[in-house]
Design a protein around this motif. Structure first.
Motif, short mmCIF file in Angstrom:
data_model
loop_
_atom_site.label_atom_id
_atom_site.label_comp_id
_atom_site.label_asym_id
_atom_site.label_seq_id
_atom_site.Cartn_x
_atom_site.Cartn_y
_atom_site.Cartn_z
N ALA A 138 11.67 1.30 -5.22
CA ALA A 138 10.58 0.31 -5.23
C ALA A 138 11.00 -0.97 -4.52
O ALA A 138 12.16 -1.36 -4.58
CB ALA A 138 10.18 0.01 -6.66
N ARG A 139 10.02 -1.64 -3.87
CA ARG A 139 10.34 -2.88 -3.16
C ARG A 139 9.17 -3.86 -3.24
O ARG A 139 8.02 -3.47 -3.11
CB ARG A 139 10.63 -2.60 -1.68
CG ARG A 139 11.81 -1.67 -1.43
CD ARG A 139 12.20 -1.60 0.03
NE ARG A 139 11.10 -1.52 0.96
CZ ARG A 139 10.42 -0.41 1.23
NH1 ARG A 139 10.71 0.70 0.60
NH2 ARG A 139 9.47 -0.42 2.12
N ILE B 239 2.29 -14.43 -8.24
CA ILE B 239 1.94 -13.11 -7.72
C ILE B 239 3.06 -12.60 -6.81
O ILE B 239 3.46 -13.27 -5.86
CB ILE B 239 0.61 -13.14 -6.94
CG1 ILE B 239 -0.54 -13.62 -7.85
CG2 ILE B 239 0.28 -11.76 -6.37
CD1 ILE B 239 -1.88 -13.73 -7.16
N PHE B 240 3.54 -11.40 -7.12
CA PHE B 240 4.53 -10.71 -6.29
C PHE B 240 3.78 -9.69 -5.42
O PHE B 240 2.86 -9.04 -5.90
CB PHE B 240 5.56 -9.99 -7.17
CG PHE B 240 6.35 -10.92 -8.06
CD1 PHE B 240 7.61 -11.35 -7.66
CD2 PHE B 240 5.84 -11.38 -9.27
CE1 PHE B 240 8.34 -12.22 -8.48
CE2 PHE B 240 6.55 -12.24 -10.07
CZ PHE B 240 7.81 -12.67 -9.68
N VAL B 241 4.20 -9.56 -4.18
CA VAL B 241 3.47 -8.69 -3.24
C VAL B 241 4.36 -7.51 -2.82
O VAL B 241 5.54 -7.68 -2.52
CB VAL B 241 3.02 -9.49 -2.00
CG1 VAL B 241 2.31 -8.57 -1.00
CG2 VAL B 241 2.10 -10.63 -2.41
N ALA B 242 3.75 -6.33 -2.81
CA ALA B 242 4.49 -5.12 -2.42
C ALA B 242 5.02 -5.25 -1.01
O ALA B 242 4.34 -5.78 -0.12
CB ALA B 242 3.56 -3.91 -2.51
N ASP B 243 6.22 -4.74 -0.80
CA ASP B 243 6.82 -4.75 0.53
C ASP B 243 6.61 -3.39 1.19
O ASP B 243 7.46 -2.91 1.92
CB ASP B 243 8.33 -5.06 0.43
CG ASP B 243 8.94 -5.36 1.79
OD1 ASP B 243 8.18 -5.74 2.70
OD2 ASP B 243 10.15 -5.19 1.96
N SER B 244 5.48 -2.79 0.91
CA SER B 244 5.17 -1.48 1.47
C SER B 244 3.79 -1.54 2.08
O SER B 244 2.87 -2.12 1.50
CB SER B 244 5.21 -0.41 0.37
OG SER B 244 4.60 0.78 0.82
N CYS C 145 -0.76 -5.06 -4.32
CA CYS C 145 -0.47 -4.10 -3.26
C CYS C 145 -1.79 -3.71 -2.61
O CYS C 145 -2.86 -4.10 -3.07
CB CYS C 145 0.26 -2.87 -3.80
SG CYS C 145 -0.69 -1.94 -5.01
N GLY C 146 -1.72 -2.92 -1.55
CA GLY C 146 -2.93 -2.53 -0.84
C GLY C 146 -3.11 -3.33 0.43
O GLY C 146 -2.26 -4.14 0.82
N GLY C 147 -4.26 -3.12 1.08
CA GLY C 147 -4.50 -3.74 2.38
C GLY C 147 -4.71 -5.24 2.32
O GLY C 147 -4.23 -5.99 3.18
N LEU C 148 -5.42 -5.73 1.30
CA LEU C 148 -5.79 -7.15 1.29
C LEU C 148 -4.61 -8.11 1.22
O LEU C 148 -4.59 -9.11 1.94
CB LEU C 148 -6.77 -7.42 0.14
CG LEU C 148 -8.21 -6.91 0.35
CD1 LEU C 148 -9.06 -7.18 -0.87
CD2 LEU C 148 -8.83 -7.55 1.57
N VAL D 157 1.93 1.66 -9.16
CA VAL D 157 2.62 0.83 -10.16
C VAL D 157 4.14 0.96 -10.07
O VAL D 157 4.84 -0.04 -9.89
CB VAL D 157 2.09 1.14 -11.59
CG1 VAL D 157 2.90 0.39 -12.64
CG2 VAL D 157 0.62 0.77 -11.70
N PRO D 158 4.71 2.16 -10.16
CA PRO D 158 6.18 2.23 -10.03
C PRO D 158 6.65 1.88 -8.62
O PRO D 158 7.80 1.48 -8.44
CB PRO D 158 6.49 3.69 -10.37
CG PRO D 158 5.23 4.43 -10.13
CD PRO D 158 4.12 3.48 -10.46
N ALA D 159 5.76 2.00 -7.62
CA ALA D 159 6.16 1.70 -6.24
C ALA D 159 6.42 0.22 -6.02
O ALA D 159 7.07 -0.17 -5.05
CB ALA D 159 5.12 2.21 -5.25
N VAL D 160 5.89 -0.64 -6.91
CA VAL D 160 6.24 -2.07 -6.84
C VAL D 160 7.29 -2.41 -7.91
O VAL D 160 7.54 -3.58 -8.19
CB VAL D 160 5.00 -3.00 -6.97
CG1 VAL D 160 4.11 -2.86 -5.76
CG2 VAL D 160 4.22 -2.76 -8.26
N GLY D 161 7.86 -1.38 -8.52
CA GLY D 161 8.96 -1.60 -9.47
C GLY D 161 8.50 -1.92 -10.88
O GLY D 161 9.32 -2.31 -11.72
#
Length: 556
Positions: free
Chosen positions: A506-507, A467-472, A445-448, A278-282
């Motif tokens: 976060a990104r 939908i915003f997607v994690a940049d990690s 976030c995640g693999g999918l 959760v915090p890793a996507v800001g």
């Protein structure tokens, strides 16, 4: 001035991965994956002929240490940094993944006396064989009017701590007696790193019915379940419960040598994989639903007050971000359903066509499925291949396909499965929204999300939300590394709060998935049909899925 780094270790279902993170900007310098040597143990115990019953899922605790032996030294070596620049380690884990330990903190399955007893091993999150115990936990809590039940959407899951502990007591009382403590695997690994046992507030709150103000349910409730459980929480579930972002202790000399790090660095208290993301996507404020999308989906949302929402896995104060209430819901199979379809139900010609085009099978199916408009397949599915986690909380439900004809194509079925999982997410979003917990945006976030653009567009259209997607590539591991930075603190080169860490580290990607209005209209109609099937088969009007399961059991 030298750079500072932390390491986040993410323990998944099939493997563990370590990520070395630059604290200045959250950049993932390098990562390394270690597949678990023993995989998921769901048929028979390693090195023996002892067969496991249906719905069992175990793991080998040494596989977790193998990740520390291999992946942590690998990221240090690959990056070429000085280990002295690493100021902390954090981990996250699937949950509830639990194990019994003895008085020395050793897993019982390490003892030759118990190695051939299935109940001495780690019970993985998707171990569902404690359903009878979960049913009694819920029935007795309801009869007694227990205050904790509404906090968990009215049902405690068979995947969680108390049901699994009670199954051990019911089926292997000797293992129960020999157990000094039942621990979440994340807390056990932390105990190996620091030499002391603490429990984290996240798993205690979401998986073990612990509450920041009230503690565990009282002894009278446990006595009502089973007189032998009366003192469970002050004996085998004893131990200090520590909030996320705090230090569980310092890395011991022995473990530092094994991991290639400096002794004495901060080790953050354990966490749950999806919650660490959760915090890793800001996301550190309310109204933003984070979906950790992989084999299953965990849905997390922050709120300013405690509200009751049907089918939630729980609402826990400080459970995700200190100072806020963290809500959790979930779907127990998503990527697993797509994998099942490809592995078990796909005609050979599809695999041949994908190979001819030089594509993976999932990529080929996505490409072909994207050629259809919403509703054009004429198909509808219920996404219950591994039961339902939210909002029905029933592991005995099974999958359903509707609308097939002699002309139905594999790519149409694949698309219907993608849509079914999106409808399951919308059911969760609607439950939150109708109970006064706002859901304004979705984060994935995640693999999918990295692999399947069609899936993400369908989710945006079905939920009618951007939908915003994690940049990690490794979002939970990044989150674990951020919590490690907080455990180390600003004086050591880290951060004083997870909010400070998120602001710098976060990104999310610039590109988002926005709902397409004409698709939204069609999916609204399909969702109404999904909802009718959902309630008809899931709320007791027609229990055919459960009757079929019983017939299957009696035929074996």
């Amino acid at each position: 001035m030298s750079k500072k780094y932390t390491i986040g270790v993410d323990y998944g279902t099939q493997s563990g991965r370590a990520v070395l993170v630059d604290l200045a900007d959250g950049r993932e310098v390098t990562d390394h994956v270690t597949p678990y040597p023993h995989h998921v143990i769901d048929e028979q115990l390693p090195g023996s002929n002892i067969k496991l019953e249906h719905d069992w899922a175990l793991q080998h605790p040494d596989d977790y240490l193998e990740v520390l032996r291999k992946s942590v030294p690998a990221v240090i070596k690959e990056s070429g940094i000085d280990p002295a620049e690493v100021i902390g380690v954090g981990i996250d884990f699937t949950a509830c993944t639990m194990l019994p330990i003895d008085g020395q903190g050793e897993p019982l399955c390490f003892d030759a006396k118990y190695i051939d007893q299935p109940h001495s091993w780690v019970k993985l999150w998707k171990h569902h064989a404690a359903q009878p115990e979960a049913d009694k936990i819920n029935r007795i809590a309801e009869e007694r009017g227990e205050a904790f039940l509404p906090r968990y959407g009215g049902k405690i899951s068979s995947e969680w701590m108390i049901a699994k502990v009670w199954q051990i007591l019911d089926e292997a009382p000797d293992i129960y007696e020999q157990t000094d403590m039942f621990l979440e695997a994340t807390d056990w690994v932390i105990s190996r790193m620091t030499g002391k046992i603490v429990r984290n507030s996240c798993t205690a709150g979401y998986k073990a019915i612990w509450h920041k103000q009230d503690g565990y349910p009282d002894k009278e409730y446990f006595k009502a379940l089973d007189p032998r459980l009366e003192n469970l929480t002050e004996t085998k579930l004893r131990g200090e419960v520590i909030p996320l972002g705090t230090s569980a202790g310092s890395l011991t000399q022995e473990m530092a040598e094994m991991m290639g790090l400096k002794p004495g660095i901060a080790v953050a208290v354990g966490n749950v994989d999806a919650h660490a993301a959760v915090p890793a996507v800001g996301v550190v404020t309310p109204g933003k639903l984070v979906m950790a999308m992989g084999t299953s989906i965990c849905h997390m949302l922050l709120g300013t007050e405690e509200k009751q929402v049907e089918g939630m896995c729980g609402v826990v104060e400080d459970g995700i971000i200190p100072g806020l209430y963290g809500y959790e819901a979930g779907q127990s199979a998503v990527g697993d359903i797509f994998e099942w379809y490809v592995e078990e139900a796909l005609p050979a010609y599809v695999k041949e066509a994908a190979a001819e085009e030089g594509l993976g099978v999932h990529t080929w199916l996505e490409q072909e499925a994207a050629k259809y408009k919403p509703g054009q397949t004429g198909l509808l599915a219920l996404d219950w291949w591994n039961g339902n986690r939210s909002v029905l909380v029933d592991t005995d439900l099974t999958g359903l396909f509707l609308g097939m004809t002699l002309l139905t194509k594999p790519q149409e079925m694949y698309r219907a499965l993608l849509e079914a999982t999106a409808f399951g997410t919308r059911k969760i979003v609607d439950a939150f929204h109708s109970n006064g917990v706002a859901v304004d945006e979705l984060y994935a976030c995640g693999g999918l999300p990295q692999k399947n653009r069609l899936l993400m567009q369908i989710y945006a259209d079905v939920t009618n939300r951007e939908i915003f997607v994690a940049d990690s590539k490794q979002t939970p591991a990044l989150g674990a590394a951020m919590f490690a930075a907080v455990a180390a603190g600003a004086e050591a080169g880290g951060y004083d709060t997870i909010i400070d860490a998120a602001a710098q580290m976060a990104r999310v990607k610039e590109e988002t998935f926005k709902p397409i209005p004409e698709n939204v209209k069609v999916y609204d109609r399909l969702y109404q049909e999904y909802s009718k099937l959902h309630d008809y088969f899931g709320r007791g009007e027609n229990d055919v899925m459960k009757r079929l399961k019983n017939i299957k059991k009696s035929a074996e």
